[in-house]
Design a protein around this motif. Structure first.
Motif: not given
Ligand SMILES: [Cu+2]
Length: 301
Positions: A255-256, A206, A258, A213, A204
């Motif tokens: 903001p992430t 970020e 994966t 973020p 992940t």
């Protein structure tokens, strides 16, 4: 191409791992896609030279009957020119028909042997001649590996590569130490998760900008980011697969983000994450060592 088709298009060995992973995760993917992956995987397993499971890819100029022809580039850093090549079929004629993967018919990755000078670009295909080309200038001398990542129409996806020599003084850069935070243009990009040899793992990333973020990531190549992972030492190419449905053009992410990927062996990996904000693509780079397999105990290297 629909979502299942795109997923299937990532092809070859990883498909097997992902089919398993998604089945275990509770099937966000239609059964038909899983079946397709399994059929493709079974077909590959019988073909000599095709990799399957988590084997490294991208280390050969030929695979599955296709060859990456000579890569012509400017010979030095002195002057701009053109980079061009053709993908040749088993009969030696240039391949003209491709299936789209990650939004494009072919992805070109160039990286110096020390992992520096990474570039990800999209050449244009001359459909008459089957020659791919784009304007090109080398910023630095050295030995480069040039990857072509593509899927021939009606055939499994492939990553082929060649080395290209760029004359001049070469000062290699050490990849290490391990680096899980990248600063690029005011963005702080942090990588979480481990690579474990032989296991599909989620990584992940970020994103923050000025300590806040980032929630306005734009879709890029069919996802909110494009991750390339290379094995330090031989630059074997790992396919990384973004989680989640393909965003539409007006979607924003963060903001992430994966990704799932699989390290074929223990060791060090160089990660290059392309992401787009405000219509500009930037690349965050990371250096990661594989973790030990957790067998009974929760100890990481
Ligand atoms: Cu690309």
């Amino acid at each position: 191409m629909n979502a299942a088709g795109r997923l299937a298009a990532f092809g070859t060995g990883l498909a097997v791992a992902f089919a398993g992973a998604y089945a275990a995760a509770g099937a966000i993917v239609p059964e038909s896609a899983v079946t397709t992956w399994q059929q493709q995987a079974a077909a590959h397993a019988d073909m000599p030279g095709m990799d399957h499971d988590s084997g490294p890819t991208g280390l050969s100029l030929g695979q599955g009957g296709y060859t990456l022809g000579p890569v012509r580039t400017p010979p030095t850093t002195a002057a701009p020119g053109e980079l061009s090549f053709a993908i040749l079929g088993a009969d030696g004629t240039p391949l003209r028909d491709y299936d789209t993967t990650h939004d494009r018919d072919l992805h070109l990755i160039a990286v110096r042997s020390d992992g520096a000078q990474f570039r990800h670009a999209h050449p244009r295909l001359d459909r008459q001649t089957g020659v791919w080309s784009l304007p090109w200038r080398w910023d630095s001398a050295g030995t480069y590996r040039v990857f072509a990542d593509f899927q021939p129409a009606e055939a499994p996806a492939l990553t082929l590569s060649r080395t290209v020599q760029v004359a001049g003084d070469f000062n290699p850069i050490e990849a290490g130490p391990v680096r899980r935070t990248a600063e690029v243009d005011g963005f702080t990009v942090t990588l979480r998760g481990d690579l474990t040899p032989g296991a599909t793992e989620e990584l992940t990333v970020e994103f923050a900008r000025d300590g806040r973020p980032v929630t306005d990531l734009q879709p890029y190549l069919g996802a909110f980011g494009h991750l390339v992972a290379l094995r330090d030492g031989d630059l074997a190419f790992l396919h990384a697969h973004p989680d989640g449905a393909e965003p539409t053009a007006d979607h924003r992410g963060g903001p992430t983000v994966t990704f799932a990927t699989q390290a074929p062996t223990a060791g060090r990996y160089l990660l290059y994450l392309d992401f787009q904000v405000d219509d500009q693509v930037r690349t965050a780079t990371f250096v990661v060592d594989t973790a030990h397999r957790h067998v009974g105990e929760d100890e990481h290297s």
